[in-house]
Design a protein around this motif. Structure first.
Motif, PDB file in Angstrom:
ATOM      1  N   LEU A 207      17.071  50.129  60.020  1.00  0.00           N
ATOM      2  CA  LEU A 207      18.193  51.041  59.789  1.00  0.00           C
ATOM      3  C   LEU A 207      19.413  50.266  59.304  1.00  0.00           C
ATOM      4  CD1 LEU A 207      17.887  53.335  62.957  1.00  0.00           C
ATOM      5  CD2 LEU A 207      16.974  53.725  60.671  1.00  0.00           C
ATOM      6  N   PRO A 208      20.208  50.902  58.424  1.00  0.00           N
ATOM      7  CA  PRO A 208      19.982  52.246  57.876  1.00  0.00           C
ATOM      8  C   PRO A 208      19.097  52.194  56.639  1.00  0.00           C
ATOM      9  CG  PRO A 208      22.096  51.419  57.108  1.00  0.00           C
ATOM     10  CD  PRO A 208      21.522  50.342  58.005  1.00  0.00           C
ATOM     11  N   THR A 209      18.388  53.299  56.368  1.00  0.00           N
ATOM     12  CA  THR A 209      17.599  53.410  55.141  1.00  0.00           C
ATOM     13  C   THR A 209      18.489  53.949  54.026  1.00  0.00           C
ATOM     14  OG1 THR A 209      16.876  55.664  55.660  1.00  0.00           O
ATOM     15  CG2 THR A 209      15.498  53.852  56.450  1.00  0.00           C
ATOM     16  N   GLU A 210      18.116  53.647  52.793  1.00  0.00           N
ATOM     17  CA  GLU A 210      18.923  54.103  51.660  1.00  0.00           C
ATOM     18  C   GLU A 210      18.791  55.600  51.428  1.00  0.00           C
ATOM     19  OE1 GLU A 210      21.217  52.332  49.402  1.00  0.00           O
ATOM     20  OE2 GLU A 210      21.104  51.393  51.372  1.00  0.00           O
ATOM     21  N   THR A 211      17.606  56.142  51.768  1.00  0.00           N
ATOM     22  CA  THR A 211      17.358  57.581  51.576  1.00  0.00           C
ATOM     23  C   THR A 211      16.659  58.156  52.800  1.00  0.00           C
ATOM     24  OG1 THR A 211      15.190  57.244  50.566  1.00  0.00           O
ATOM     25  CG2 THR A 211      17.091  57.268  49.077  1.00  0.00           C
ATOM     26  N   VAL A 212      16.759  59.467  52.959  1.00  0.00           N
ATOM     27  CA  VAL A 212      16.019  60.159  54.020  1.00  0.00           C
ATOM     28  C   VAL A 212      14.524  60.048  53.761  1.00  0.00           C
ATOM     29  CG1 VAL A 212      15.520  62.424  55.023  1.00  0.00           C
ATOM     30  CG2 VAL A 212      17.887  61.737  54.632  1.00  0.00           C
ATOM     31  N   GLN A 213      14.138  60.092  52.485  1.00  0.00           N
ATOM     32  CA  GLN A 213      12.727  60.041  52.129  1.00  0.00           C
ATOM     33  C   GLN A 213      12.081  58.743  52.584  1.00  0.00           C
ATOM     34  OE1 GLN A 213      11.140  62.799  50.730  1.00  0.00           O
ATOM     35  NE2 GLN A 213       9.401  61.591  51.438  1.00  0.00           N
ATOM     36  N   GLU A 214      12.833  57.649  52.521  1.00  0.00           N
ATOM     37  CA  GLU A 214      12.309  56.361  52.983  1.00  0.00           C
ATOM     38  C   GLU A 214      11.970  56.429  54.469  1.00  0.00           C
ATOM     39  OE1 GLU A 214      13.828  51.730  53.535  1.00  0.00           O
ATOM     40  OE2 GLU A 214      14.939  53.082  52.215  1.00  0.00           O
ATOM     41  N   LEU A 215      12.859  57.013  55.257  1.00  0.00           N
ATOM     42  CA  LEU A 215      12.602  57.172  56.694  1.00  0.00           C
ATOM     43  C   LEU A 215      11.416  58.094  56.936  1.00  0.00           C
ATOM     44  CD1 LEU A 215      15.197  57.586  59.520  1.00  0.00           C
ATOM     45  CD2 LEU A 215      13.244  59.121  59.417  1.00  0.00           C
TER      46      LEU A 215
END
Length: 488
Positions: A207-215
């Motif tokens: 964390l943090p990820t650059e995008t929600v999709q990555e998470l």
């Protein structure tokens, strides 16, 4: 054989079904006992008889089957003779017999424990070897109805259930015990799966990820493995109550990671902004912008700071939201500088203020679009999760159906063999009694093969769309929610 009278008490000491469906209990229940009873091995030590019947040599197994033959007649002594033999034939379709000669001479018997194997009778050593090889090669894992393997945890709970039932004065029931075990084991399976999910997420998620999709991508990998952990241990979850609970729990855990992701991103973004805006803040304090043309100078410095902020990498999913909050905090400062700027006319000030509002509205619109896109991504992820659960459950159900059919066929074959043996020995009446059990087993096998069996078993997860997914659907705009429901 007559000393094995305890086998006749099995129907009084244990039940297969909690509520037998009509008819008399007792031997009729043997059809269910066969599902979980072990094989029957008869070991006869110090065997001195000749393995002969009517002057012809026979095998140990033939000797056992001959010992299990029934006598004709209705006299009480005949019934007493037949009852243990009937029970053994009904309850134990797989039967094996071993005979053992004396291990040594009578005078050496007191010293058996100190004797070497080479000092024992060769025939006894060979017979013992055959016995051990048979046990090791044919013994199967302990199972409960449905073909579920009993591990150490299950065995401990099974023993506890039986002992508690016996102490309460009741008769242990396998069906009830299995349901009680399912509650314990399925709850434990949820715990094991969620622990595994958290372990994997902690390992893989930075964390943090650059995008929600990555998470969401990392979540999907971890969820798949956690679901496999659950399905490997869960059983008798016929209405998928526990699997639905696991789905909800992992979805809540995923939302927790999403919130933590936003928090970590927000902290990082604010730290970057505080670092970049230091000079700007100092100029505001020193009144550098409180002069003719000060508003343009302030706006240029703010734009330059924005550009430098956008050049910073790995700020996470809250980059634009935090920037918008920062700029919103500077709106009053900007307006005060604008109003005090004597280089601008009233008309120019109005135009500048209108432009600032338009830019703020545009930024807010972009943020809303981003949030809507993230919600749609989460919606797609829940749809993917739902389909994963259905697919994995279907695979497990195919295996369970195969196990059930294997059980049914094994039981039916044993009943058919017993019926054939009874007919061969002239026990027409007893053979006819087995027709009902055989037909019932055939019907059960046909029902398991029907598509409706799958539909009934999948019912719990089909209903989950109405109780699990609406939360995310409610957050979407009308058209997106409508399209999602249609895809489901």
């Amino acid at each position: 054989m007559d000393q094995l009278h305890y086998v006749t008490e099995l129907t009084e000491r244990i039940k297969a079904k909690s509520s037998p469906g009509g008819g008399s209990e007792g031997l009729e229940d043997s059809a269910e006992f066969v599902r979980f009873f072990p094989s029957f091995v008869w070991a006869l030590r110090d065997f001195t008889l000749q393995l002969e019947l009517n002057g012809r040599p026979v095998t140990e197994d033939e000797y056992l089957e001959h010992s299990l033959k029934l006598k004709k007649g209705d006299a009480s002594d005949v019934q007493l003779y037949n009852l243990p033999r009937k029970c053994i034939r009904m309850f134990f379709p797989t039967r094996k017999c071993f005979i053992f000669d004396r291990p040594t001479t009578r005078k050496n018997l007191p010293h058996l424990e100190s004797m070497q194997e080479s000092q024992l009778e060769p025939d006894f050593v060979e017979q013992a070897g055959q016995f051990c090889r048979y046990i090791y090669s044919t013994s199967k894992e302990k199972t409960i109805p449905g073909g579920y393997l009993v591990n150490g945890r299950l065995l401990a709970n099974l023993v506890t259930t039986y002992v508690d039932t016996i102490r309460s004065g009741q008769v242990p029931c396998m069906e009830s015990a299995v349901l009680a075990l399912a509650e314990i084991e399925n709850s434990a399976a949820i715990h094991d799966a969620t622990v595994r999910y958290r372990e994997l997420m902690d390992q893989k998620l930075k964390l943090p990820t650059e995008t929600v999709q990555e998470l969401l991508g990392i979540h999907a990998e971890c969820e798949k493995e956690a679901l496999q952990v659950f399905l490997a241990h869960a059983f008798k979850d016929d209405k998928q109550r526990f699997q639905v609970e696991l789905m909800k729990t992992m979805d809540q855990m995923k939302e927790g990671f999403c919130q933590k992701n936003e928090q970590e991103s927000s902290k990082l973004c604010w730290a970057v902004l505080m670092s970049l805006s230091g000079e700007l803040e100092e100029n505001i304090k020193q009144g550098v912008y409180s002069c003719p043309g000060g508003h343009k100078l302030f706006s240029d410095d703010l734009k330059e700071m924005e550009q430098r902020y956008h050049q910073e990498q790995k700020k996470g999913v809250m980059a634009e939201t935090v920037l918008q909050q920062f700029l919103k905090e500077k709106e009053n400062v900007s307006r005060a500088i604008l109003l005090s700027d004597k280089a601008l006319s009233k008309k120019e000030k109005e135009m500048a203020e209108a432009k600032a509002k338009a830019e703020a509205a545009q930024r807010e619109q972009e943020i809303q679009k981003q949030k809507q896109a993230e919600l749609e991504q989460k919606m797609e992820d829940q749809k993917r999760s739902y389909e994963l659960n259905i697919r994995q459950l279907e695979e497990k159900m195919v295996k369970e159906r195969d196990n059930l059919l294997k059980e049914q066929n094994m039981m039916m074959e044993s009943k058919l063999r017993e019926q054939e043996a009874l007919l061969k020995d002239g026990f027409q009446k007893e053979a006819n009694r087995l027709n009902g059990e055989i037909n019932q087993l055939r019907q059960q096998a046909e029902n398991i093969k029907k598509p409706s069996w799958f539909a009934e078993m999948l019912g719990g997860l089909v209903d989950v769309a109405t109780c699990f997914l609406p939360g995310i659907v409610a957050k979407l705009s009308g058209s997106l929610a409508s399209n999602f429901i249609k895809r489901l």
